[in-house]
Design an enzyme around this catalytic site. Structure first.
Site, PDB file in Angstrom:
ATOM      1  CG  HIS A 163      -4.627  12.565  50.271  1.00 21.63           C
ATOM      2  ND1 HIS A 163      -5.332  13.733  50.780  1.00 21.63           N
ATOM      3  CD2 HIS A 163      -5.335  11.744  51.133  1.00 21.63           C
ATOM      4  CE1 HIS A 163      -6.148  13.526  51.655  1.00 21.63           C
ATOM      5  NE2 HIS A 163      -6.204  12.289  52.066  1.00 21.63           N
ATOM      6  CE  LYS A 165      -8.739  11.836  48.760  1.00 19.36           C
ATOM      7  NZ  LYS A 165      -8.393  12.823  49.549  1.00 19.36           N
ATOM      8  CG  ASP A 170     -12.866   9.083  26.442  1.00 21.11           C
ATOM      9  OD1 ASP A 170     -12.233   8.079  26.492  1.00 21.11           O
ATOM     10  OD2 ASP A 170     -13.958   8.990  26.320  1.00 21.11           O
TER      11      ASP A 170
END
Ligand SMILES: [Zn+2]
Length: 222
Positions: A163, A165, A170
């Site tokens: 779940h 996000k 870099d």
């Protein structure tokens, strides 16, 4: 005679004491100045670190070509906005990747954002994607397009959700919040996405990405 030499002892003692106190005051002052300089340096360095929050929904969808396309937008009837907004800033962050893009996002359906990952892959940025196993099957999922382009994608096999996000760019910038990569999140839902350059926080997310990347290795899990 005794009182004269005693006075001299007092004078010498006083001079030595005064000298020692002066030295002490001087060193304390230098130490204070140095600490203050270091604090100022740290503060000015931390000021340079990215700290932004993007809020969604945007009123209109940002034109990817206009903001990050090589030739800009050549469409006179472009139906997307050329005014900067949260999505255009996200385009810029992703397009700014130089060497590595670690994407760990529950749902990836937005074609424009998927295209930016493919573009990064083509310019030899190491792009790795982790997403939720069940969400790869939904209508509009871009996971198969990413895989077709040669981007490595790993998913969970568990009935529990992957779940997260978050994205690490870099190893220096973290994007993290409630934002899934869907049209609904861009122009409908109330969502937030923080952009943080804090080294310690970024490294915690880099470690989490590596942990999940290894845990979802299909060769380990059949
Ligand atoms: Zn346009």
């Amino acid at each position: 005679m005794i009182s004269f030499s005693s006075r001299w002892v007092k004078v010498c003692f006083g001079a030595i004491t005064f000298g020692a106190v002066s030295e002490l005051v001087y060193f304390t002052y230098r130490k204070y100045k140095r600490r203050k300089w270091q604090t100022n340096q740290n503060e000015s360095e931390s000021r340079k670190v990215t700290e932004e929050v993007l809020f969604f929904p945007d009123d209109r969808v940002a034109c990817k070509d206009y903001f990050v396309g090589e030739d800009g937008c050549n469409n006179n009837d472009c139906r997307f906005t050329h005014f900067p907004n949260s999505l255009s800033r996200l385009y810029e962050f992703i397009n700014g990747a130089k060497g590595r893009l670690d994407v760990c996002v529950f749902v990836i359906c937005c074609i424009d954002l998927a295209d930016l990952l493919i573009a990064a892959h083509k310019r030899h940025v190491l792009v790795r994607v982790i997403s939720d196993g069940e969400q790869t099957e939904i209508t509009g999922s871009q996971i198969w397009n990413l895989r077709k382009a040669g981007i490595a994608v790993r998913t969970n096999k568990s009935s529990f959700l992957m779940h997260h996000k978050f994205v690490v760019i870099d190893d220096q910038l973290l994007l993290n919040g409630s934002f899934n990569w869907t049209r609904q999140a861009i122009s409908g839902n109330q969502e937030n996405l923080m952009a943080l350059g804090n080294k310690r926080i970024v490294s915690l997310y880099t470690n989490e990405f590596e942990r999940l990347w290894n845990a979802f290795d299909p060769q380990k899990n059949g």
